[in-house]
Design a protein around this motif. Structure first.
Motif, PDB file in Angstrom:
ATOM      1  N   PRO A  27       0.825  -1.210   0.000  1.00  0.00           N
ATOM      2  CA  PRO A  27       0.000   0.000   0.000  1.00  0.00           C
ATOM      3  C   PRO A  27       0.858   1.259   0.000  1.00  0.00           C
ATOM      4  CG  PRO A  27      -0.165  -1.149   2.106  1.00  0.00           C
ATOM      5  CD  PRO A  27       0.662  -2.002   1.194  1.00  0.00           C
ATOM      6  N   ARG A  51     -10.303  -1.039   1.566  1.00  0.00           N
ATOM      7  CA  ARG A  51      -8.978  -1.602   1.773  1.00  0.00           C
ATOM      8  C   ARG A  51      -8.208  -1.427   0.474  1.00  0.00           C
ATOM      9  NH1 ARG A  51      -8.264  -7.618   2.109  1.00  0.00           N
ATOM     10  NH2 ARG A  51     -10.397  -7.512   2.843  1.00  0.00           N
ATOM     11  N   ASN A  52      -6.964  -0.999   0.587  1.00  0.00           N
ATOM     12  CA  ASN A  52      -6.115  -0.838  -0.575  1.00  0.00           C
ATOM     13  C   ASN A  52      -6.062  -2.152  -1.355  1.00  0.00           C
ATOM     14  OD1 ASN A  52      -3.428  -1.054  -1.995  1.00  0.00           O
ATOM     15  ND2 ASN A  52      -3.463   1.108  -1.423  1.00  0.00           N
ATOM     16  N   GLU A  53      -6.126  -2.077  -2.663  1.00  0.00           N
ATOM     17  CA  GLU A  53      -6.151  -3.285  -3.495  1.00  0.00           C
ATOM     18  C   GLU A  53      -4.945  -4.189  -3.272  1.00  0.00           C
ATOM     19  OE1 GLU A  53      -8.484  -4.684  -5.518  1.00  0.00           O
ATOM     20  OE2 GLU A  53      -9.775  -3.124  -4.690  1.00  0.00           O
ATOM     21  N   SER A  55      -3.372  -4.554  -0.397  1.00  0.00           N
ATOM     22  CA  SER A  55      -3.295  -5.010   0.996  1.00  0.00           C
ATOM     23  C   SER A  55      -3.879  -6.395   1.167  1.00  0.00           C
ATOM     24  CB  SER A  55      -4.048  -4.051   1.917  1.00  0.00           C
ATOM     25  OG  SER A  55      -3.367  -2.846   2.035  1.00  0.00           O
ATOM     26  N   GLY A 121      -1.585   3.096   5.059  1.00  0.00           N
ATOM     27  CA  GLY A 121      -2.095   3.010   3.696  1.00  0.00           C
ATOM     28  C   GLY A 121      -2.945   1.789   3.407  1.00  0.00           C
ATOM     29  N   HIS A 122      -3.188   0.941   4.392  1.00  0.00           N
ATOM     30  CA  HIS A 122      -4.022  -0.239   4.160  1.00  0.00           C
ATOM     31  C   HIS A 122      -5.479   0.128   3.957  1.00  0.00           C
ATOM     32  CE1 HIS A 122      -0.940  -3.238   4.811  1.00  0.00           C
ATOM     33  NE2 HIS A 122      -0.534  -2.557   5.861  1.00  0.00           N
ATOM     34  N   TYR A 124      -8.379   3.428   3.340  1.00  0.00           N
ATOM     35  CA  TYR A 124      -8.594   4.819   2.949  1.00  0.00           C
ATOM     36  C   TYR A 124     -10.093   5.051   2.813  1.00  0.00           C
ATOM     37  CZ  TYR A 124      -9.202   3.048  -1.838  1.00  0.00           C
ATOM     38  OH  TYR A 124      -9.643   2.369  -2.945  1.00  0.00           O
TER      39      TYR A 124
END
Length: 129
Positions: A27, A51-53, A55, A121-122, A124
């Motif tokens: 992330p 969730r960040n893609e 992660s 960054g996990h 957003y």
């Protein structure tokens, strides 16, 4: 052997299954760091938490505790049912309404978990459409 030590096997599997699958999938760092106050304001608004893609989150429950693995790293949650419930939501769903996570901020350990995941960054937030 490894099968005689279930904690070691669970740790190995948690690390392996939560590792990013491709280089560069980690992330990205968020544009800003959140505090408890700014995260509360963010979650109080309309929209979603995603969730960040890249992660990978995996919850491993033991007999008396739980561990959330993120990108191959363990995050021990202890025996708190609140933390395990929050971690299960985050691991099971890539998208959640912001309001679903707002009550977690009333628990200091759950708020710390959310802050760590947002600031790494996990997770957003998106605006309402």
């Amino acid at each position: 052997g490894l099968l005689d030590q279930p904690g070691l096997l669970a740790d190995f599997l948690g690390r392996a299954f939560s590792e990013p699958k491709y280089a560069g999938q980690e992330p990205p760092a968020p544009e800003r760091r959140y505090t408890a106050a700014t995260l509360r304001r963010l979650l109080a608004g309309a929209g979603e938490v995603r969730r960040n893609e890249g992660s990978r989150l995996l919850l491993v429950r033991g007999d008396s505790d739980a561990t959330l693995y993120h990108d191959g790293q363990p995050l021990p949650l202890g025996a708190s049912p609140t933390l395990a419930g929050l971690a299960a939501q985050l691991a099971d769903h890539r998208v959640l309404p912001r309001a679903a996570l707002l009550p977690a901020l009333d628990d200091p350990a759950a708020a710390a978990l959310l802050l760590a995941l947002f600031n790494s960054g996990h997770l957003y937030a998106t605006e309402a459409s």
